[in-house]
Design an enzyme around this catalytic site. Sequence first.
Site, PDB file in Angstrom:
ATOM      1  N   THR A 118     -33.959 -29.924 -78.003  1.00 50.39           N
ATOM      2  CA  THR A 118     -33.563 -31.015 -78.809  1.00 50.39           C
ATOM      3  C   THR A 118     -34.335 -32.408 -78.386  1.00 50.39           C
ATOM      4  O   THR A 118     -34.670 -32.607 -77.279  1.00 50.39           O
ATOM      5  CB  THR A 118     -32.011 -31.295 -78.529  1.00 50.39           C
ATOM      6  OG1 THR A 118     -31.804 -32.573 -79.091  1.00 50.39           O
ATOM      7  CG2 THR A 118     -31.738 -31.330 -77.127  1.00 50.39           C
ATOM      8  N   TYR A 142     -25.414 -34.051 -72.780  1.00 52.63           N
ATOM      9  CA  TYR A 142     -25.870 -32.707 -73.829  1.00 52.63           C
ATOM     10  C   TYR A 142     -27.284 -32.904 -73.620  1.00 52.63           C
ATOM     11  O   TYR A 142     -28.045 -31.865 -73.536  1.00 52.63           O
ATOM     12  CB  TYR A 142     -25.653 -33.337 -75.080  1.00 52.63           C
ATOM     13  CG  TYR A 142     -26.267 -32.496 -76.216  1.00 52.63           C
ATOM     14  CD1 TYR A 142     -26.233 -31.131 -76.265  1.00 52.63           C
ATOM     15  CD2 TYR A 142     -27.290 -33.076 -77.280  1.00 52.63           C
ATOM     16  CE1 TYR A 142     -26.849 -30.277 -77.178  1.00 52.63           C
ATOM     17  CE2 TYR A 142     -28.068 -32.259 -78.116  1.00 52.63           C
ATOM     18  CZ  TYR A 142     -27.813 -30.782 -77.979  1.00 52.63           C
ATOM     19  OH  TYR A 142     -28.388 -30.152 -78.902  1.00 52.63           O
TER      20      TYR A 142
HETATM   21  N1  UFG Z   1     -24.088 -41.817 -88.597  1.00 48.45           N
HETATM   22  C1  UFG Z   1     -23.589 -43.037 -89.275  1.00 48.45           C
HETATM   23  N2  UFG Z   1     -22.312 -42.634 -89.713  1.00 48.45           N
HETATM   24  C2  UFG Z   1     -21.754 -41.415 -89.342  1.00 48.45           C
HETATM   25  C3  UFG Z   1     -22.364 -40.084 -88.731  1.00 48.45           C
HETATM   26  C4  UFG Z   1     -23.719 -40.830 -88.262  1.00 48.45           C
HETATM   27  O1  UFG Z   1     -23.666 -44.045 -89.615  1.00 48.45           O
HETATM   28  O2  UFG Z   1     -20.284 -41.129 -89.879  1.00 48.45           O
HETATM   29  C5  UFG Z   1     -25.678 -42.059 -88.466  1.00 48.45           C
HETATM   30  C6  UFG Z   1     -26.010 -42.074 -86.887  1.00 48.45           C
HETATM   31  O3  UFG Z   1     -25.415 -43.389 -86.292  1.00 48.45           O
HETATM   32  C7  UFG Z   1     -27.225 -41.629 -86.747  1.00 48.45           C
HETATM   33  C8  UFG Z   1     -27.551 -41.095 -88.291  1.00 48.45           C
HETATM   34  O4  UFG Z   1     -26.498 -41.175 -89.016  1.00 48.45           O
HETATM   35  O5  UFG Z   1     -28.133 -42.753 -86.747  1.00 48.45           O
HETATM   36  C9  UFG Z   1     -27.459 -39.590 -87.684  1.00 48.45           C
HETATM   37  O6  UFG Z   1     -26.508 -38.990 -87.161  1.00 48.45           O
HETATM   38  P1  UFG Z   1     -25.962 -37.485 -86.781  1.00 48.45           P
HETATM   39  O7  UFG Z   1     -24.756 -37.502 -86.184  1.00 48.45           O
HETATM   40  O8  UFG Z   1     -26.107 -36.714 -88.142  1.00 48.45           O
HETATM   41  O9  UFG Z   1     -27.244 -36.922 -86.014  1.00 48.45           O
HETATM   42  P2  UFG Z   1     -27.705 -37.571 -84.473  1.00 48.45           P
HETATM   43  O10 UFG Z   1     -29.037 -38.339 -84.889  1.00 48.45           O
HETATM   44  O11 UFG Z   1     -26.736 -38.246 -83.688  1.00 48.45           O
HETATM   45  O12 UFG Z   1     -27.852 -36.394 -83.668  1.00 48.45           O
HETATM   46  C10 UFG Z   1     -28.880 -35.336 -83.823  1.00 48.45           C
HETATM   47  C11 UFG Z   1     -28.295 -33.900 -83.533  1.00 48.45           C
HETATM   48  C12 UFG Z   1     -27.982 -33.832 -82.070  1.00 48.45           C
HETATM   49  C13 UFG Z   1     -28.890 -34.539 -81.126  1.00 48.45           C
HETATM   50  C14 UFG Z   1     -29.373 -35.852 -81.539  1.00 48.45           C
HETATM   51  C15 UFG Z   1     -30.383 -36.636 -80.824  1.00 48.45           C
HETATM   52  O13 UFG Z   1     -27.580 -33.637 -84.193  1.00 48.45           O
HETATM   53  O14 UFG Z   1     -27.652 -32.584 -81.812  1.00 48.45           O
HETATM   54  O15 UFG Z   1     -29.728 -35.822 -82.928  1.00 48.45           O
HETATM   55  O16 UFG Z   1     -30.370 -37.773 -80.849  1.00 48.45           O
HETATM   56  F1  UFG Z   1     -28.288 -34.558 -79.808  1.00 48.45           F
END
Ligand code: UFG
Length: 329
Positions: A118, A142
């Site tokens: 990841t 993680y």
């Molecule tokens: N976000 C929101 N509102 C929400 C959910 C997410 O604004 O309700 C934003 C988050 O702050 C982020 C973006 O949308 O900026 C994407 O969020 P996600 O939760 O969809 O994905 P992440 O980037 O947090 O997570 C992904 C993978 C993880 C991994 C991570 C690494 O899903 O497994 O990237 O940073 F660990």
Amino acid sequence: MSGTVFVTGGAGYVGSHCCKAFHQAGWNVVTYDNLSRGWRDLVRWGELIEGDILDEARLASAMADVKPDAVAHFAALAYVGESVDDPGLYYRNNTLGSMAILDAMKTAGVDKLIFSSTCATYGVPDRMPMTEDTPQSPINPYGWSKLFVEKILDDYGHAHGIRSVKLRYFNAAGADANGETGERHEPETHLIPLALQGQLRDGFGLTIFGDDFDTRDGTCVRDYVHVTDLADAHARALDYLRGGGGSEVFNLGTGTGTTVMEIVEAVARVTGRPVQHTIGPRREGDPPALVAGADKAREMLGWQPRHSDIDTIISTAWGWHQKEANSGR
Ligand code: UFG
């Protein structure tokens, strides 16, 4: 027939799409999954052996029975917040679980492994886009649980001749274009499925986690890559190992960043209705921007994302979530 691939976590989101790609590439696919976070009905390409990767006896006997040519290891927990609250769960499942896979491979004489890593192993990088040699400094358990496995793979490769391809995913998104599998997380925490599921319910409002980042519109930038493109990269990685390729690591992203606000706009465009949303505080641990440098996968695997433009990602995911809603899920 290309041989048999033993797929841990084949009942999950990325795993099930990869099972389809492996099947289409001519592999005999066997899924090994404890169904704790995976789904029986998403195992559609090849048989399911129900089992836990931490059950070493069961794992060893399954691998001895199947005698795979290669292993693709997806079985893992992947909620950043949960990993902060319960790190032991993550180190046990993701790190020790991967060691159990490697030991079972060693015993069974299997020498080829595809490992789901990841971009969370990079932490908060100081340069963008992030290439594979960007220093890795995770900011949550993680990310560490996966980075430790990367190191263990190097050492097992050296000591026991297990060749591995580590694939560092950026933001997996979208769903199978034919609706045969898709994203089903409980609870759902990811941006695109939350926004789409909200379009199917009255009264749901999406919270955008911060609009004061140093990005073009103040919201976080991520590199969304279609899960079908990820699956294609896995099939290519298997071919690479089968062709005698040595251990490698590849970023899987598109090289293009999209802001949260741009996703919200795209969801409105694809679904034909505005997305109800409010701006909330930042979510702890969210880096402002994560964008892949993915040239290496292009050069060495011939991989080219073909479905990863945002509207294709969102329209395939939309098709899947509508189908899920119609089926009463
Ligand atoms: N976000 C929101 N509102 C929400 C959910 C997410 O604004 O309700 C934003 C988050 O702050 C982020 C973006 O949308 O900026 C994407 O969020 P996600 O939760 O969809 O994905 P992440 O980037 O947090 O997570 C992904 C993978 C993880 C991994 C991570 C690494 O899903 O497994 O990237 O940073 F660990």
